[in-house]
Enzyme design. Structure first.
Site, mmCIF file in Angstrom:
data_model
loop_
_atom_site.group_PDB
_atom_site.id
_atom_site.type_symbol
_atom_site.label_atom_id
_atom_site.label_comp_id
_atom_site.label_asym_id
_atom_site.label_seq_id
_atom_site.Cartn_x
_atom_site.Cartn_y
_atom_site.Cartn_z
ATOM 1 N N LYS A 143 -31.106 -0.443 40.568
ATOM 2 C CA LYS A 143 -32.402 -0.989 40.969
ATOM 3 C C LYS A 143 -32.271 -1.840 42.232
ATOM 4 O O LYS A 143 -33.069 -1.690 43.176
ATOM 5 C CB LYS A 143 -33.007 -1.829 39.837
ATOM 6 N N ASP B 64 -43.362 -12.783 47.079
ATOM 7 C CA ASP B 64 -44.640 -12.357 46.520
ATOM 8 C C ASP B 64 -44.600 -10.840 46.477
ATOM 9 O O ASP B 64 -44.302 -10.190 47.486
ATOM 10 C CB ASP B 64 -45.841 -12.854 47.326
ATOM 11 N N ASN C 74 -40.377 -17.005 37.526
ATOM 12 C CA ASN C 74 -40.183 -15.720 36.850
ATOM 13 C C ASN C 74 -38.694 -15.508 36.586
ATOM 14 O O ASN C 74 -37.912 -15.330 37.519
ATOM 15 C CB ASN C 74 -40.756 -14.605 37.728
ATOM 16 N N ARG D 211 -37.505 -5.196 46.360
ATOM 17 C CA ARG D 211 -36.915 -6.529 46.511
ATOM 18 C C ARG D 211 -35.523 -6.446 47.127
ATOM 19 O O ARG D 211 -35.152 -7.267 47.961
ATOM 20 C CB ARG D 211 -36.877 -7.246 45.150
ATOM 21 N N TYR E 234 -43.808 -4.414 35.878
ATOM 22 C CA TYR E 234 -44.343 -3.060 35.715
ATOM 23 C C TYR E 234 -43.255 -1.983 35.670
ATOM 24 O O TYR E 234 -43.583 -0.788 35.653
ATOM 25 C CB TYR E 234 -45.320 -2.744 36.854
ATOM 26 N N ASP E 235 -41.999 -2.382 35.643
ATOM 27 C CA ASP E 235 -40.894 -1.409 35.684
ATOM 28 C C ASP E 235 -41.012 -0.279 34.652
ATOM 29 O O ASP E 235 -40.717 0.877 34.965
ATOM 30 C CB ASP E 235 -39.544 -2.111 35.522
#
Length: 201
Positions: A178, A72, A13, A184, A157-158
């Protein structure tokens, strides 16, 4: 770890790779995405975020021979009994785009008044594929599901996640904002503490 020692990041990703690079910029770690070693995706057949993170870290460490960190993560929506959860990345089907996933979520949430949700993140560090005691860190980020997407930053999904105590979506925050508040970012701080406690960092 020295500045020359490499650490493989078990994700393909691009958004996560960018976030990890920013979060670890001040540490003597050379973080290399698994794509540079032609490591393919592994079947994520665990039933929890922790199980899937361990599966991914072990797979990357086994193929590269390097220590590995795997993430994950996903979004849990209370009105949907915690869905999409571990299926967040493939909510709209295998290989679905981020936009397809959050569009499906908005359709499912249409008309619902209870919109509370949270992001979950589990990070796992494995020294090698047979590491019997991986370092595991888990953190969450509370918020709610918006009715329309907002913002262009971030990933996943931000755009449809409104941050608790803030009028903005996660996609309207700067990367620094963020990283300071996110699931995270918080999990990474816990992981780094764990690595220091074990004398790894």
């Amino acid at each position: 770890m020295t500045a020359t020692q490499r650490l493989v990041l078990a994700t393909g990703n691009a958004g996560k790779v960018k976030e990890f690079a920013q979060l670890l910029a001040d540490y003597p770690l050379e973080v290399v995405p698994q794509s540079q070693f032609n490591v393919g995706d592994v079947s994520e057949d665990g039933t929890t975020f922790i199980e899937n993170a361990i599966i991914k870290a072990r797979h990357a460490a086994q193929i590269t021979g390097l220590p590995a960190v795997a993430d994950d993560s996903g979004i849990e929506v209370d009105a949907l009994n915690g869905r999409p959860g571990i299926y967040s990345a493939r909510y709209a089907g295998e290989g679905a785009s981020a936009e397809a996933n959050w569009q499906k979520l908005l359709v499912e949430m249409d008309g619902k008044t209870q919109r509370s949700a949270r992001f979950q993140c589990v990070l796992v560090y494995m020294r090698h594929a047979d590491d019997p005691s991986p370092v595991i860190a888990q953190a969450s980020w509370e918020g709610s599901i918006t009715e329309q997407p907002r913002g262009v930053e971030g990933h996943g999904y931000d755009p449809v996640f409104q941050v608790a105590g803030d009028s903005r979506s996660a996609a309207e925050l700067t990367s620094d904002e963020k990283n300071a508040a996110s699931h995270r970012g918080k999990a990474m701080a816990l992981l780094l503490d764990g690595l220091k406690a074990k004398g790894i960092l």
